[in-house]
Design a protein around this motif. Sequence first.
Motif, PDB file in Angstrom:
ATOM      1  N   THR A  80      71.218 102.363  54.785  1.00 20.93           N
ATOM      2  CA  THR A  80      72.630 102.281  54.410  1.00 20.93           C
ATOM      3  C   THR A  80      73.497 101.910  55.596  1.00 20.93           C
ATOM      4  N   LEU A  81      73.205 102.488  56.751  1.00 18.68           N
ATOM      5  CA  LEU A  81      73.978 102.195  57.957  1.00 18.68           C
ATOM      6  C   LEU A  81      73.891 100.715  58.303  1.00 18.68           C
ATOM      7  N   LEU A  82      72.694 100.150  58.200  1.00 17.24           N
ATOM      8  CA  LEU A  82      72.524  98.739  58.517  1.00 17.24           C
ATOM      9  C   LEU A  82      73.183  97.840  57.480  1.00 17.24           C
ATOM     10  N   GLY A  83      73.342  98.354  56.258  1.00 16.48           N
ATOM     11  CA  GLY A  83      73.968  97.557  55.209  1.00 16.48           C
ATOM     12  C   GLY A  83      75.477  97.496  55.310  1.00 16.48           C
ATOM     13  N   VAL A  84      76.058  98.272  56.229  1.00 17.50           N
ATOM     14  CA  VAL A  84      77.517  98.280  56.384  1.00 17.50           C
ATOM     15  C   VAL A  84      78.038  96.890  56.736  1.00 17.50           C
ATOM     16  N   ARG A  85      77.268  96.143  57.506  1.00 21.30           N
ATOM     17  CA  ARG A  85      77.729  94.817  57.926  1.00 21.30           C
ATOM     18  C   ARG A  85      77.947  93.891  56.729  1.00 21.30           C
ATOM     19  N   ASN A  86      77.188  94.108  55.649  1.00 16.29           N
ATOM     20  CA  ASN A  86      77.358  93.260  54.474  1.00 16.29           C
ATOM     21  C   ASN A  86      78.713  93.481  53.810  1.00 16.29           C
ATOM     22  N   ALA A  87      79.262  94.698  53.946  1.00 15.94           N
ATOM     23  CA  ALA A  87      80.600  94.950  53.418  1.00 15.94           C
ATOM     24  C   ALA A  87      81.634  94.136  54.177  1.00 15.94           C
ATOM     25  N   ALA A  88      81.450  94.020  55.490  1.00 11.73           N
ATOM     26  CA  ALA A  88      82.359  93.193  56.288  1.00 11.73           C
ATOM     27  C   ALA A  88      82.238  91.728  55.884  1.00 11.73           C
ATOM     28  N   TYR A  89      81.008  91.284  55.622  1.00 11.41           N
ATOM     29  CA  TYR A  89      80.814  89.911  55.163  1.00 11.41           C
ATOM     30  C   TYR A  89      81.528  89.678  53.833  1.00 11.41           C
ATOM     31  N   ALA A  90      81.450  90.661  52.944  1.00 12.30           N
ATOM     32  CA  ALA A  90      82.074  90.514  51.626  1.00 12.30           C
ATOM     33  C   ALA A  90      83.580  90.340  51.744  1.00 12.30           C
ATOM     34  N   MET A  91      84.204  91.088  52.646  1.00  5.33           N
ATOM     35  CA  MET A  91      85.650  90.945  52.838  1.00  5.33           C
ATOM     36  C   MET A  91      86.002  89.562  53.373  1.00  5.33           C
ATOM     37  N   ARG A  92      85.125  89.008  54.212  1.00  9.69           N
ATOM     38  CA  ARG A  92      85.382  87.673  54.753  1.00  9.69           C
ATOM     39  C   ARG A  92      85.191  86.588  53.693  1.00  9.69           C
ATOM     40  N   GLU A 114      72.566  85.236  56.340  1.00  9.85           N
ATOM     41  CA  GLU A 114      72.296  83.802  56.287  1.00  9.85           C
ATOM     42  C   GLU A 114      73.264  83.062  55.374  1.00  9.85           C
ATOM     43  N   SER A 115      73.547  83.603  54.194  1.00  9.30           N
ATOM     44  CA  SER A 115      74.440  82.907  53.265  1.00  9.30           C
ATOM     45  C   SER A 115      75.853  82.804  53.823  1.00  9.30           C
ATOM     46  N   VAL A 116      76.302  83.848  54.504  1.00  6.37           N
ATOM     47  CA  VAL A 116      77.633  83.824  55.112  1.00  6.37           C
ATOM     48  C   VAL A 116      77.661  82.834  56.272  1.00  6.37           C
ATOM     49  N   ALA A 117      76.596  82.804  57.073  1.00 12.37           N
ATOM     50  CA  ALA A 117      76.553  81.891  58.212  1.00 12.37           C
ATOM     51  C   ALA A 117      76.609  80.434  57.762  1.00 12.37           C
ATOM     52  N   VAL A 118      75.832  80.088  56.738  1.00  6.22           N
ATOM     53  CA  VAL A 118      75.832  78.711  56.243  1.00  6.22           C
ATOM     54  C   VAL A 118      77.186  78.368  55.634  1.00  6.22           C
ATOM     55  N   ALA A 119      77.765  79.294  54.883  1.00  5.60           N
ATOM     56  CA  ALA A 119      79.061  79.030  54.254  1.00  5.60           C
ATOM     57  C   ALA A 119      80.138  78.772  55.295  1.00  5.60           C
ATOM     58  N   LEU A 120      80.217  79.609  56.304  1.00  2.00           N
ATOM     59  CA  LEU A 120      81.266  79.479  57.306  1.00  2.00           C
ATOM     60  C   LEU A 120      81.024  78.319  58.262  1.00  2.00           C
ATOM     61  N   ALA A 121      79.813  77.756  58.245  1.00  2.39           N
ATOM     62  CA  ALA A 121      79.530  76.597  59.079  1.00  2.39           C
ATOM     63  C   ALA A 121      80.100  75.311  58.482  1.00  2.39           C
ATOM     64  N   GLN A 122      80.565  75.375  57.216  1.00  2.00           N
ATOM     65  CA  GLN A 122      81.104  74.195  56.550  1.00  2.00           C
ATOM     66  C   GLN A 122      82.625  74.144  56.736  1.00  2.00           C
ATOM     67  N   VAL A 130      79.174  75.998  48.006  1.00  3.42           N
ATOM     68  CA  VAL A 130      77.833  75.481  47.753  1.00  3.42           C
ATOM     69  C   VAL A 130      76.844  76.069  48.752  1.00  3.42           C
ATOM     70  N   GLY A 131      77.216  76.076  50.032  1.00  2.00           N
ATOM     71  CA  GLY A 131      76.331  76.630  51.047  1.00  2.00           C
ATOM     72  C   GLY A 131      76.008  78.087  50.805  1.00  2.00           C
ATOM     73  N   PHE A 132      77.016  78.844  50.388  1.00  3.44           N
ATOM     74  CA  PHE A 132      76.814  80.273  50.131  1.00  3.44           C
ATOM     75  C   PHE A 132      75.807  80.495  49.010  1.00  3.44           C
ATOM     76  N   TRP A 133      76.026  79.840  47.871  1.00  4.48           N
ATOM     77  CA  TRP A 133      75.180  80.081  46.705  1.00  4.48           C
ATOM     78  C   TRP A 133      73.778  79.522  46.901  1.00  4.48           C
ATOM     79  N   VAL A 134      73.671  78.330  47.464  1.00  5.03           N
ATOM     80  CA  VAL A 134      72.340  77.743  47.677  1.00  5.03           C
ATOM     81  C   VAL A 134      71.522  78.611  48.629  1.00  5.03           C
ATOM     82  N   THR A 135      72.143  79.043  49.711  1.00  6.19           N
ATOM     83  CA  THR A 135      71.424  79.860  50.687  1.00  6.19           C
ATOM     84  C   THR A 135      71.063  81.221  50.108  1.00  6.19           C
ATOM     85  N   GLY A 136      72.040  81.883  49.494  1.00  8.51           N
ATOM     86  CA  GLY A 136      71.792  83.222  48.974  1.00  8.51           C
ATOM     87  C   GLY A 136      70.725  83.242  47.898  1.00  8.51           C
TER      88      GLY A 136
END
Length: 242
Positions: A80-92, A114-122, A130-136
Amino acid sequence: MRSFSRTAEGAATRQGLAVALATSAYGISFGALSVASGLDIWQTCVLSLLMFTGGSQFAFVGVIAAGGVAAAPAAIASATLLGVRNAAYAMRMAPLLEGGPWRRAAATQFTIDESVAVALAQDAPRARRVGFWVTGIGIWVGWNLSTFAGALLGDVLGDPRAYGLDAAAAAAFLALLWPRLRGRQPLAVATGAAIVAAALTPVLMPGIPVIAAAAVAVAVGLFDPRRPTVAPVGTAEEKGMP
């Protein structure tokens, strides 16, 4: 403009598929380690289907391997502690993803590093989606298939690190990051984050150094001395007064 949009979306699709392929391959390691830690094949597969965040999954089976079933509460807490970062990704990502509540709810399952990284690279908004959904989705499918394969084959495969699978995802991230390192600020953020992550990785559990490195970017954003100060509306100068 339409031609550029199609080109940008195609590039996002190719990047997403490349990252999905590199990341999914390491799911073999998780499947093998999970079964070796005492979980059944079906339990291993359920973890990948539902938890679906590599750092949390490895932390979970690592604690179980060390302490057995009695360590389940500690394993859940670590994951759960490691999953906290995904909440930050969701807000972004929330402002970038279109759709109603059902689509946003579906997006939570695929909001990973990975999905957030690809999305924000566009650069184009549609290409980011597209990057978010394809990667995820690509990683979810590939990760679950490779998890199943790793759980079935186990020790037959040997150590996945011998094949370089542990470095494949990191190389894909670097390929996404490199073109965006233009200017002093991005270079400073990347260098600071890399130093923090490298210093903390030997002493902290997996995933925590990533969160600490992300704090570097937050600190730079909050305390960047180059940010212009906004003059209050209605100052004497604006009114023509001395």
